[in-house]
Design a protein around this motif. Structure first.
Motif, PDB file in Angstrom:
ATOM      1  N   GLU A  24      45.219  34.425  33.042  1.00  0.00           N
ATOM      2  CA  GLU A  24      45.883  33.397  32.230  1.00  0.00           C
ATOM      3  C   GLU A  24      45.102  33.150  30.953  1.00  0.00           C
ATOM      4  O   GLU A  24      44.024  33.706  30.749  1.00  0.00           O
ATOM      5  N   ASN A  25      45.667  32.324  30.082  1.00  0.00           N
ATOM      6  CA  ASN A  25      45.055  31.997  28.781  1.00  0.00           C
ATOM      7  C   ASN A  25      44.660  33.262  28.025  1.00  0.00           C
ATOM      8  O   ASN A  25      43.565  33.380  27.506  1.00  0.00           O
ATOM      9  N   ILE A  26      45.576  34.207  27.954  1.00  0.00           N
ATOM     10  CA  ILE A  26      45.325  35.493  27.309  1.00  0.00           C
ATOM     11  C   ILE A  26      45.443  35.304  25.802  1.00  0.00           C
ATOM     12  O   ILE A  26      46.463  34.831  25.300  1.00  0.00           O
ATOM     13  N   LEU A  27      44.382  35.690  25.102  1.00  0.00           N
ATOM     14  CA  LEU A  27      44.332  35.526  23.652  1.00  0.00           C
ATOM     15  C   LEU A  27      43.990  36.846  22.975  1.00  0.00           C
ATOM     16  O   LEU A  27      43.219  37.644  23.505  1.00  0.00           O
ATOM     17  N   ASN A  67      40.873  38.382  25.100  1.00  0.00           N
ATOM     18  CA  ASN A  67      40.089  37.412  25.876  1.00  0.00           C
ATOM     19  C   ASN A  67      41.025  36.767  26.888  1.00  0.00           C
ATOM     20  O   ASN A  67      42.195  36.526  26.587  1.00  0.00           O
ATOM     21  N   TYR A  68      40.496  36.466  28.079  1.00  0.00           N
ATOM     22  CA  TYR A  68      41.353  35.893  29.117  1.00  0.00           C
ATOM     23  C   TYR A  68      40.527  35.083  30.107  1.00  0.00           C
ATOM     24  O   TYR A  68      39.306  35.197  30.169  1.00  0.00           O
ATOM     25  N   ASP A  69      41.232  34.274  30.873  1.00  0.00           N
ATOM     26  CA  ASP A  69      40.636  33.513  31.974  1.00  0.00           C
ATOM     27  C   ASP A  69      41.251  34.003  33.278  1.00  0.00           C
ATOM     28  O   ASP A  69      42.328  34.606  33.279  1.00  0.00           O
ATOM     29  N   VAL A  70      40.557  33.693  34.371  1.00  0.00           N
ATOM     30  CA  VAL A  70      41.054  34.069  35.694  1.00  0.00           C
ATOM     31  C   VAL A  70      41.066  32.830  36.571  1.00  0.00           C
ATOM     32  O   VAL A  70      40.108  32.066  36.597  1.00  0.00           O
ATOM     33  N   SER A  71      42.171  32.623  37.264  1.00  0.00           N
ATOM     34  CA  SER A  71      42.209  31.563  38.272  1.00  0.00           C
ATOM     35  C   SER A  71      42.395  32.232  39.629  1.00  0.00           C
ATOM     36  O   SER A  71      42.884  33.356  39.723  1.00  0.00           O
ATOM     37  N   SER A  72      41.976  31.538  40.667  1.00  0.00           N
ATOM     38  CA  SER A  72      42.111  32.107  42.008  1.00  0.00           C
ATOM     39  C   SER A  72      42.728  31.076  42.936  1.00  0.00           C
ATOM     40  O   SER A  72      42.623  29.868  42.726  1.00  0.00           O
ATOM     41  N   LYS A  73      43.384  31.590  43.953  1.00  0.00           N
ATOM     42  CA  LYS A  73      44.008  30.731  44.955  1.00  0.00           C
ATOM     43  C   LYS A  73      43.741  31.349  46.316  1.00  0.00           C
ATOM     44  O   LYS A  73      44.085  32.504  46.563  1.00  0.00           O
ATOM     45  N   LYS A  74      43.108  30.575  47.177  1.00  0.00           N
ATOM     46  CA  LYS A  74      42.777  31.035  48.525  1.00  0.00           C
ATOM     47  C   LYS A  74      44.028  30.960  49.393  1.00  0.00           C
ATOM     48  O   LYS A  74      44.594  29.892  49.579  1.00  0.00           O
ATOM     49  N   GLU A  75      44.461  32.105  49.873  1.00  0.00           N
ATOM     50  CA  GLU A  75      45.603  32.195  50.770  1.00  0.00           C
ATOM     51  C   GLU A  75      45.080  32.292  52.204  1.00  0.00           C
ATOM     52  O   GLU A  75      43.871  32.336  52.420  1.00  0.00           O
ATOM     53  N   GLU A  76      45.990  32.365  53.151  1.00  0.00           N
ATOM     54  CA  GLU A  76      45.585  32.461  54.555  1.00  0.00           C
ATOM     55  C   GLU A  76      44.845  33.768  54.840  1.00  0.00           C
ATOM     56  O   GLU A  76      43.846  33.783  55.546  1.00  0.00           O
ATOM     57  N   CYS A  77      45.327  34.863  54.265  1.00  0.00           N
ATOM     58  CA  CYS A  77      44.762  36.179  54.577  1.00  0.00           C
ATOM     59  C   CYS A  77      43.892  36.756  53.459  1.00  0.00           C
ATOM     60  O   CYS A  77      43.154  37.700  53.687  1.00  0.00           O
ATOM     61  N   SER A 123      47.434  41.291  36.871  1.00  0.00           N
ATOM     62  CA  SER A 123      47.738  42.121  35.708  1.00  0.00           C
ATOM     63  C   SER A 123      48.591  41.338  34.723  1.00  0.00           C
ATOM     64  O   SER A 123      49.039  40.230  35.015  1.00  0.00           O
ATOM     65  N   PHE A 124      48.783  41.934  33.556  1.00  0.00           N
ATOM     66  CA  PHE A 124      49.725  41.393  32.579  1.00  0.00           C
ATOM     67  C   PHE A 124      50.254  42.539  31.727  1.00  0.00           C
ATOM     68  O   PHE A 124      49.707  43.641  31.728  1.00  0.00           O
ATOM     69  N   PHE A 125      51.347  42.263  31.004  1.00  0.00           N
ATOM     70  CA  PHE A 125      52.021  43.288  30.212  1.00  0.00           C
ATOM     71  C   PHE A 125      51.846  43.012  28.727  1.00  0.00           C
ATOM     72  O   PHE A 125      51.871  41.854  28.294  1.00  0.00           O
ATOM     73  N   VAL A 126      51.694  44.113  27.956  1.00  0.00           N
ATOM     74  CA  VAL A 126      51.647  43.986  26.501  1.00  0.00           C
ATOM     75  C   VAL A 126      52.594  44.999  25.869  1.00  0.00           C
ATOM     76  O   VAL A 126      52.824  46.082  26.410  1.00  0.00           O
ATOM     77  N   GLU A 127      53.143  44.588  24.755  1.00  0.00           N
ATOM     78  CA  GLU A 127      53.904  45.476  23.891  1.00  0.00           C
ATOM     79  C   GLU A 127      53.214  45.435  22.542  1.00  0.00           C
ATOM     80  O   GLU A 127      52.882  44.349  22.040  1.00  0.00           O
TER      81      GLU A 127
END
Length: 148
Positions: free
Chosen positions: A128-131, A111-121, A33-37
């Motif tokens: 990111e790169n929110i425009l 517009n935005y991008d998504v990155s992912s990170k594989k965790e153990e579980c 998620s992200f926050f906007v005002e």
């Protein structure tokens, strides 16, 4: 005796191959998620504080007009948005503000991008790169301040 040794060997191998039980059911990733005002471009005032809009007048939708989950945080007048991390039509959506009483309406393209990170579980996702291509904006203490 051969059967006992075979059974013991099988149990020994099974104990080394067993899955990791460190992942309990309550251990889940935090949704991306992200926050906007949203502020008035002229006055710099938050549009919910100055009552240009109310939280009931917010909709967040993808380009097919499917609702995207969000929460309005009343004590700070911020919107927390939970955009999809896999979107077949692209990573874009609209924040719509519609005050039917004053006939004022604003749409904010995101517009935005998504990155992912594989965790153990599980896999964690990061927005990111929110425009905001049609609006001036700035990032202030992890909040995207958008001018309308």
């Amino acid at each position: 005796m051969k059967k006992v040794i075979s059974l013991f060997a099988l149990l020994l191998v099974a104990s080394f191959v067993s899955c990791n039980d460190d992942c309990d059911e309550g251990n889940k990733p935090t949704p991306a998620s992200f926050f906007v005002e949203i502020v008035d471009e002229t006055s710099g005032e938050n549009v919910f504080e100055n009552e240009t809009y109310t939280m009931q007048q917010i909709t967040v939708e993808d380009l097919d007009e499917v609702s995207i989950p969000f929460e309005f945080i009343e004590n700070t007048n911020l919107i927390q948005i939970f955009p999809p991390v896999v979107n077949p039509i692209g990573n874009s959506f609209l924040i719509k503000l519609n005050n039917e009483t004053t006939m004022q309406m604003n749409e904010i393209n995101v517009n935005y991008d998504v990155s992912s990170k594989k965790e153990e579980c599980f896999t964690t996702f990061k927005i990111e790169n929110i425009l905001f291509p049609n609006n001036d904006s700035e990032l202030v203490e992890a909040v995207h301040v958008i001018k309308i």
